[in-house]
Motif scaffolding. Structure first.
Motif, PDB file in Angstrom:
ATOM      1  N   GLU A  71      18.870   9.677  97.216  1.00  0.00           N
ATOM      2  CA  GLU A  71      20.259   9.211  97.215  1.00  0.00           C
ATOM      3  C   GLU A  71      20.734   8.940  95.771  1.00  0.00           C
ATOM      4  O   GLU A  71      21.818   9.350  95.370  1.00  0.00           O
ATOM      5  N   ALA A  72      19.878   8.269  95.007  1.00  0.00           N
ATOM      6  CA  ALA A  72      20.259   7.947  93.629  1.00  0.00           C
ATOM      7  C   ALA A  72      20.512   9.218  92.832  1.00  0.00           C
ATOM      8  O   ALA A  72      21.452   9.312  92.029  1.00  0.00           O
TER       9      ALA A  72
ATOM     10  N   VAL B  24      21.485  12.151  93.989  1.00  0.00           N
ATOM     11  CA  VAL B  24      22.718  12.790  94.428  1.00  0.00           C
ATOM     12  C   VAL B  24      23.928  12.059  93.847  1.00  0.00           C
ATOM     13  O   VAL B  24      24.889  12.676  93.380  1.00  0.00           O
ATOM     14  N   ARG B  25      23.864  10.737  93.859  1.00  0.00           N
ATOM     15  CA  ARG B  25      24.992   9.965  93.306  1.00  0.00           C
ATOM     16  C   ARG B  25      25.178  10.267  91.814  1.00  0.00           C
ATOM     17  O   ARG B  25      26.306  10.431  91.339  1.00  0.00           O
TER      18      ARG B  25
ATOM     19  N   GLY C 210      26.935  13.503  91.312  1.00  0.00           N
ATOM     20  CA  GLY C 210      28.377  13.353  91.506  1.00  0.00           C
ATOM     21  C   GLY C 210      29.031  12.646  90.327  1.00  0.00           C
ATOM     22  O   GLY C 210      30.037  13.127  89.776  1.00  0.00           O
ATOM     23  N   ASP C 211      28.454  11.540  89.913  1.00  0.00           N
ATOM     24  CA  ASP C 211      29.007  10.771  88.794  1.00  0.00           C
ATOM     25  C   ASP C 211      29.161  11.626  87.545  1.00  0.00           C
ATOM     26  O   ASP C 211      30.111  11.476  86.776  1.00  0.00           O
TER      27      ASP C 211
ATOM     28  N   PRO D 249      32.107  15.371  93.286  1.00  0.00           N
ATOM     29  CA  PRO D 249      31.921  13.984  93.706  1.00  0.00           C
ATOM     30  C   PRO D 249      32.040  13.811  95.226  1.00  0.00           C
ATOM     31  O   PRO D 249      31.295  13.031  95.818  1.00  0.00           O
TER      32      PRO D 249
ATOM     33  N   ALA E 196      28.810  14.805  96.764  1.00  0.00           N
ATOM     34  CA  ALA E 196      27.815  13.756  96.496  1.00  0.00           C
ATOM     35  C   ALA E 196      27.985  12.607  97.476  1.00  0.00           C
ATOM     36  O   ALA E 196      27.011  12.124  98.072  1.00  0.00           O
ATOM     37  N   GLU E 197      29.216  12.214  97.657  1.00  0.00           N
ATOM     38  CA  GLU E 197      29.479  11.095  98.550  1.00  0.00           C
ATOM     39  C   GLU E 197      29.019  11.414  99.970  1.00  0.00           C
ATOM     40  O   GLU E 197      28.375  10.597 100.640  1.00  0.00           O
TER      41      GLU E 197
ATOM     42  N   ALA F 140      25.174  11.501 100.114  1.00  0.00           N
ATOM     43  CA  ALA F 140      24.617  10.143 100.003  1.00  0.00           C
ATOM     44  C   ALA F 140      24.772   9.408 101.330  1.00  0.00           C
ATOM     45  O   ALA F 140      23.856   8.721 101.792  1.00  0.00           O
TER      46      ALA F 140
ATOM     47  N   ARG G 102      21.137   6.974  84.442  1.00  0.00           N
ATOM     48  CA  ARG G 102      22.041   6.645  85.536  1.00  0.00           C
ATOM     49  C   ARG G 102      21.255   6.546  86.854  1.00  0.00           C
ATOM     50  O   ARG G 102      21.515   5.662  87.682  1.00  0.00           O
TER      51      ARG G 102
ATOM     52  N   TYR H  45      20.809   3.202  89.393  1.00  0.00           N
ATOM     53  CA  TYR H  45      20.916   3.141  90.851  1.00  0.00           C
ATOM     54  C   TYR H  45      19.654   2.550  91.486  1.00  0.00           C
ATOM     55  O   TYR H  45      19.705   1.872  92.501  1.00  0.00           O
TER      56      TYR H  45
END
Lengths: 484, 484, 484, 484
Positions: free
Chosen positions: D51-52, D54-55, D58-59, D65, D68-69, D72, D223, D227
């Protein structure tokens, strides 16, 4: 005063009446020291020892022979159900023994009561562990025989494959790949022998306590031993209660075997490295009919090298747990069991893995032969030659290094140098040097076994293989003779 | 270019000329991996293997028999000097072997040269370790026989001394103190047997390499083996170089023995506590003719309990060092030696300490008998009695606890209670309870060995003692038959 | 009755009169649990703690300040004599403490008596061990700083040297040799930190008992602590007597360091094998100003790889010895000391050896670069490429193997294949494959550290080196700030 | 030629097509080195790290994004299903990662593809282990705080309960039972501190490889660390791949804690023996709301004493497995995981068991006070008194023994003897002896902590308790501040 006592007594009875809840509660606790796995493994042996006990009771006329027969039959039926996978232990059962009693009571009613007139839980536990240990030992012994046979077969296959040996990880004299397999056969043969010796020490039934029945009569331990396949009966109650030498001895056996497997895997890993190129990992690799990708294969060798550490740890665990205990029964002794069971699992896994993996390795015969690099080898011999002529070793090493560089620069072999060239480097060289640097060939130089020396080294390996086969046959006979 | 090479060669020779300084330098380094202690221990065995080699050379006419005789005599003389404590190794010697050569050269001149025509240092090192191991094993075996004899003698002395046994550190049935000694005899008898089996596996001379002399002739390994007392000769060069199973097997033997010594000491420590009062520590205690104060004595038991941990650690050290090595000779193998030597030291110390300490312990026969508390014991029996009548164990425990409190308050024994009193606590009691709580006496209750059951338990111990004596005699004969 | 008692009393006095013989006797026994080595190591610390005690007595007016001064001066003189190698302990001394008293008595007469008004032997022993441990820890910390500095210097030297990394012993992406050195710096930096944390936990004076003098006055423990450099004083007598956490914590530190040294040596051994050719062993190799022959050198690496096993064994020994003890003082605790001292020796030796050996290794820059074989590397990348395109890994491996064989047969690089050629093997390939198989060059591909990514990887190493240098300086400052 | 190659390629594709069977086959093999238990434990952490990742993608605009959302969210849903006990891994899944991909593909279709653009399995595995280790460490730290609190509460409860202390298992000075509890608090406080230090060393995200996406862009490791709650990012790829210091450090922490638990249990077992009578085992004993019979209770103490041996074994296992590996990723490293997980289980179990058991023990205050036997204690003091007057200890011991026997025969206390009577035994006695043998009372004599000395020893304990409470609060604050 009387009333208070009565009340106390009553409340006690009440509490004992709340069987269901009580036992449900205690279930979780049971598992603190006896994992479901341990219980599952011991169950068949508990059934066997219970059956043997009941049969003895009948034989000795301590109970009605017909009752004994009926109960024994019910136990056998339970054992079959258990083998068939029927759920045996429920949350209600305090332990394996009470689960058996519950099942028997369900089938037989009051007759089931006879299984209670038994040795203590400690005694039965000791007996069941020993039954498990005996059977485990025989199983592993048979696997070891197969593994030794495999090594012999590989030796026969590879007896013409020349390769370098190593000393301090530096190339040394040439050997045959068969020598590598036969060295392994000898290692696992010693493991086998140690296991055989342990098996003999397992031949004593450890039943020692509580053998006087409430009737005032005595149980016949040797008859139980007969049913269970033990040759003798323990003679000392303290020793029976506290002796777990066999668990430690098994862990020690396993540790030595672990060293052997780990070293075997380590050599194979090195040889399969790109820089060596001696082995191509099999593709696909099969283990228990499953296909394993090439990628995984290297990992499996890693496991073979690494897993023995788990065995060493268990050895240390049991030693630490046993140290400084009183010579009596204590919970600490029971705590050793999971470690021993895991040890047996690891041993079985490592042997099975070896049996599956080794025949599938592809050796690159050319790479092996090339690596038995005559230049290097003759260098070693040349150093020895100088040392034998009283040149100090460090000086000899430097001289030969220069010779080697000289040859390399000129792309020639040392054996092709003239005496003049030799003497550029040291006056200690004379004509004898040519013998020393003669290129090592399998048919000629490997003279470490003079008793069986022959112009054809393969001949020696044939003799070694023959000897190994004979030993394996002898050992197999010993196992088969074992009254299971 | 040629000149440059010549120069290089010359400088090398120069360097080799500075022998003295060079070797002095290397001395400190030698000790990095071979402590003076290890060298001192191996020296006699190196002398023996060198002598055997020289004799073989003479016997086989590989050198002049007269030379062989002369060199062998000089080696024997060196061995005597060494035994007499004369300084042998100096800072100049690179290792034990070169020290021997230096001494021989001093005495014999050129004749000393023959000892160089030897197996490789690796081979000799393997041989010397095995000679040491064999002798160490025999020495420990003899000590173990003495220890087993001591246990038997103590059992005879104490066969009438009644004491409690313990389960989960709670008092259980009464036993004789002789049972304790005999349990220990059985433990050390198993240790003895394991050591015997190791000794048999030590009967192979590990000489494998370099057996072709520069003359093209071969050394006779089996003849060397004959001189050194080995029954067979190793057949595989890799196995000869890499096998250290015997060191590990010895460490495993020592670990099991360590468990036994530690548990023995632990019980003795507990029994000598004020709260037990079973043992008065001897005053004075003698060890090797030295008087040891009472204060120190407790510390010695602490050492017996604790020192085995050092053995376990060495076992782990060797396993860890051997894991994952290549099946070849490497420095790691040599590194195992100090640990094994220390293990042998610890074993010898622990056995000698036991031999000195045990006969001097003073047992308080009255305290032991008082502790075999009939009230407690009959409480245990009474719980069993209730459980046999289908009272659940937790409830049975509570009931009997109340009974015990009741008796304690009234200063009576359970056996003196009326049936009415019993039934105050539970209706499950009937007349059978009187059998269950009958006071345990040595002449009557210890019925765990029904085969040899007798009204006089001493009689059983007499039989056990007899059996043990016979075993010890048989084992002694096996050792003495050993061709040293 | 009175007479008998008197006689008993007399004989006791007599016995105590035979001081000389008695103590001579007990000498041998003393060494059973306190080897001469341990005594020799502890002696300076016993002198220091005795001096601190005497000074406190004077400061607190518990004895005449002049006397305290005189005694302290005599103790300092003894310490100097001891450092100068004068014989200190004789066979007559029961232990170190009584040897000190004997010496002082000889110099000072009756004034020497004050050193007896001391804490118990147990307390002094605990204090002395802790003093030794503190000093040992600081010494090793300083060596570790030097070692970390060395790794940084090597990283700077080798930052342009490209070499392969390995995964599962198979070649993987290229790295710089500097990365190898820096990884080692990070490992030993963690070891350093753990040792620092242990040092902080050593800041408690373990004096706890017998602090009321017979005069009824009390000793001032914190003042003694001040003299000895302890920050605080233990507050619990049981913890003071039984806590040996610091010994175990040191052994754990040493075990982790052992893993690091062993792995470092293992890589260097592999790289110096003929098959790799990455390292030429130094000739000559210098250790403590002694020249070590090339032959020995490989053995030294073997020691570095193997010796840590001895540390692991000591760790296990101490754990086993401490397990299940009562929370009190017992002999078992003293028994841990030799193992810890040996552990400290091994650690010091391994670090010193590394400091001496590493800068002398000669790396073959060309061999390293050649080994970072682009063909192999791009093969790995190509497999990843296919997997990212949803080809299952086993299939991807087979496809790329065929590609590699195809290239090898045609003596071309994968990057030189046409798209048509790629598609012969799989339709999953598209133009992206060229990126995947681009030849790895140091200037371009090693992108595992994106934060510091730069076209010049050397730049990243420069940053890492800078960070390491700063850490080392910070750590050095922390040590130097340490109030010794 | 081309055709043959094509055929080869085709057959490869075919083989990869038989996905289902292939993966089913490989299932059994997967479990060889990754037990279902390990997989189950790691799964939540693998979901979190996925999850981290993927986020971050996106970031950083590396993917849309919105995608990614969506992904996640799907991962969070999977995590919830997993917590709810839904079957996650099937026989078809090669490993945890591919199971996650399968699930996501089922929900998201092509979008699921982004989770593949990830770090290597090695990197993710390292990350997931560290996440697990961090969470495990925090959980155990919290339990340790509760345990320390319990010890403080027990100390407060028992501060007036006088009992004997022991030296070499012999009674020594009197202490308060509170001292015992506080000593334990200090031990587990040190364990807590060691764990805190480990936690700080876990604050580095070990992601190091493969961070260049096929797009040529780079992932932002810091990053991802944000997370996942890591403070820094590893800077060296070799260190990231090979460092398992934290596993070893955890095992070392656990080993020391094991020593503490084992010693605590050992004392409690001894104290509950009939011969001591200090403790009545609780009836009933509750563990996790389950009632445990009195009989079982003693067994639980046995487990607490014995189970630490399993921890020691795991420590040794991991050391052995790590020794001599190459500084790279290898299968051996993965093999360490089961041992560490079992270690964490054992630690948790031992601490929970202690928390449940200790408050339920019933101490017999009278027995404890009686055992702090003034006669014995004053005997010890009297020996010290004589030694201080220059009587040699062995003689002093004998004299006092005679005095004690004399008193016992006459049923008097030493303090009641006249000077004449004292002088019967030795002339070394003077009036000072009365101070030495004054009966030890809690209010008066326990003077080992002079700084806090007070006529009321309870006062000192109050101070200690206060200090401990403050430390615990400080430590709790440190944990709570931890960014989980």
């Amino acid at each position: 005063m009387r009333q208070g006592e009565k009340t106390a007594g009553d409340s006690v009875e009440d509490q004992s009446g709340s069987t269901h809840t009580g036992t449900m509660h205690s279930t979780g606790v049971r598992n603190l020291w006896q994992s479901p796995r341990v219980e599952k493994i011991l169950l068949p042996y508990t059934l066997r020892s219970t059956e043997a006990h009941v049969r003895m009771l009948g034989d000795s006329q301590l109970i009605e022979p017909e009752v004994a027969e009926r109960v024994a039959a019910a136990i056998i039926e339970l054992a079959e159900k258990n083998r068939a996978g029927e759920v045996f232990l429920t949350a209600e059962d305090e332990d394996v023994t009470s689960a058996i009693q519950r099942h028997l009571y369900y089938t037989l009613g009051e007759d089931a009561r006879v299984v209670k007139q038994f040795f203590t839980p400690r005694d039965q536990f000791s007996t069941d562990i020993r039954l498990w240990m005996k059977e485990t030992v025989v199983g592993i012994s048979l696997s070891l025989l197969r593994l030794r046979n495999l090594f012999v077969a590989l030796a026969e296959r590879d007896r013409e494959t020349i390769m370098p040996s190593y000393v301090h990880q530096k190339k040394s004299r040439s050997i045959s790949l068969a020598d590598f397999w036969l060295a392994n056969e000898m290692r696992f043969a010693r493991d086998f022998n140690r296991l055989e010796e342990l098996r003999e020490r397992l031949e004593t039934l450890p039943l020692s306590e509580a053998v006087q029945l409430s009737s005032g009569k005595f149980i016949e331990r040797s008859r139980i031993g007969l049913y269970l396949g033990f040759e003798t009966v323990v003679e000392n109650t303290l020793d029976a209660a506290s002796d777990r030498d066999h668990l430690l001895e098994f862990a020690a056996f396993a540790s030595l075997l672990g060293v052997h497997v780990s070293q075997l895997a380590s050599d194979l890993m090195t040889w399969s490295m790109h820089e060596f190129g001696f082995i191509r990992l099999p593709r696909p690799f099969f283990f228990k009919d499953q296909e394993i990708s090439n990628k995984k294969h290297q990992e499996l060798l890693g496991i073979m090298r690494s897993r023995p550490a788990a065995i060493f740890g268990r050895m240390q665990e049991i030693l630490s747990a046993m140290k400084g205990l009183s010579i009596n029964y204590s919970q600490d002794i029971e705590e050793c069991l999971p470690g021993v069971i895991e040890t047996a699992d690891h041993v079985t896994f490592l042997v099975e893995m070896s049996l599956a993996l080794l025949p599938q390795l592809e050796f690159d015969v050319d790479s092996l032969r090339d690596a038995a690099n005559p230049v290097v080898v003759s260098g070693e011999s040349a150093i020895d030659y100088l040392v034998n002529r009283d040149v100090r070793r460090p000086a000899a090493e430097k001289i030969i290094e220069q010779v080697m560089q000289y040859c390399k620069d000129r792309r020639k072999q040392p054996i092709d140098m003239t005496m003049n060239e030799w003497n550029l480097f040291s006056q200690a060289f004379d004509e004898g040097v040519y013998d020393a640097v003669a290129i090592t060939e399998l048919e000629q130089p490997v003279v470490y076994n003079n008793e069986w020396l022959s112009p054809d080294v393969s001949q020696r390996i044939v003799l070694n293989v023959e000897r190994a086969r004979k030993d394996i046959e002898r050992d197999r006979a010993a196992i088969t003779a074992f009254p299971d």
